[in-house]
Design an enzyme around this catalytic site. Structure first.
Site, PDB file in Angstrom:
ATOM      1  CG  ASP A  41     -29.874  15.304  -5.862  1.00 37.85           C
ATOM      2  OD1 ASP A  41     -29.400  15.400  -4.566  1.00 37.85           O
ATOM      3  OD2 ASP A  41     -30.424  14.323  -6.296  1.00 37.85           O
ATOM      4  CD  GLU A 149     -29.717  10.756  -8.253  1.00 35.87           C
ATOM      5  OE1 GLU A 149     -30.767  10.980  -7.874  1.00 35.87           O
ATOM      6  OE2 GLU A 149     -28.943  12.010  -8.533  1.00 35.87           O
TER       7      GLU A 149
END
Length: 268
Positions: A41, A149
């Site tokens: 990420d 997330e």
């Protein structure tokens, strides 16, 4: 359990880069600051920021970090700096800061809560550090959270990695982040690495903590968006769907705006 969403990688990449550049221009800042963890990420986020042509500072913030996480992060930064002359890097070793903090607060008999709170403390020390570098460089802190997330299971630290100025990949599923990583030529060592938040100083993965893989949670999130219920599934699918529902419910306080106690006018 795979998600099924069409993703136009090259077009999405261009869209995000333009969005980042426009946002920074309108905010009248010089560039971006990104915390580099050695994970996919942060690698994708920093690559997107680099493509804007604006100064992009990659910050390493080790706190008792595993060597493989450090080496992956440095491999990515080295590659990014070779490709983009607007990318620079700095390291702030926060291990002594963390140890000083830990010595100043009391211990508790509940070891689980203490370990979890100290893990979140690591994330919050890093957030503070990123904002220091953003401040002295007139830059924005770019968040690295993905959609699962940030809006699915709330797998982030409030005012830690959740404390950012803008979130360029928060509308991308993890599978889409992986596709983008390949397109952006993120090192294979990072793409293939098991996702981990690296907050506990051991080798536990995100899946170990969540009880399901990102592919499974992505599937569950899409099914929930369709209005499906846990009784619609059996076996592992039902187990994963229930994991998703539980995490989504208990972490709403992270995903929703801070509640404000609005006083009735007749009491003012």
């Amino acid at each position: 359990m795979a998600a099924s969403r069409k993703f136009k990688t090259e077009t999405a990449n261009e869209y995000i880069v333009n969005w980042l550049r426009d946002y920074a221009t309108n905010a009248k800042v010089k560039g971006f600051v990104v915390g580099i963890s050695g994970g996919i990420d942060s690698a994708v986020t920093s690559s997107l920021c680099a493509q804007t042509g604006l100064p992009t500072l990659c910050v390493e913030m080790p706190i008792h970090q595993a060597e493989n996480q450090v080496s992956r992060g440095r491999e990515h930064i080295k590659q990014l700096m070779e490709r983009f002359d607007n990318v620079s890097t700095v390291e702030a070793d926060l291990t002594p800061v963390f140890e000083t903090f830990r010595k100043q607060v009391p211990e508790t008999e509940n070891q689980y809560l203490q370990d979890l709170t100290l893990a979140n403390t690591r994330a919050r020390l890093r957030m503070t550090t990123l904002y220091y570098f953003a401040g002295i460089n007139s830059a924005l802190v770019a968040g690295t959270g993905n959609k699962v997330e940030d809006f699915g299971v709330g797998f982030f630290t409030k005012y830690g990695d959740g404390g950012v100025d803008l979130s360029p990949i928060a509308d991308l599923m993890k599978s889409e982040v992986r596709e983008l990583a390949k397109f952006l030529k993120v090192p294979e060592s990072i793409i293939a690495a098991k996702p981990t938040d690296g907050l506990f100083g051991d080798d536990r993965s995100d899946e170990d903590q969540l009880g399901a893989s990102y592919d499974e949670l992505e599937w569950a999130m899409l099914e929930a968006e369709k209005g499906k219920k846990h009784d619609d599934f059996t076996g592992r699918q039902k187990e994963v769907f229930n994991i998703y529902l539980r995490l989504n419910a208990i972490n709403q306080h992270k995903m929703n705006p801070i509640p404000v106690c609005e006083i009735p006018l007749n009491l003012k």
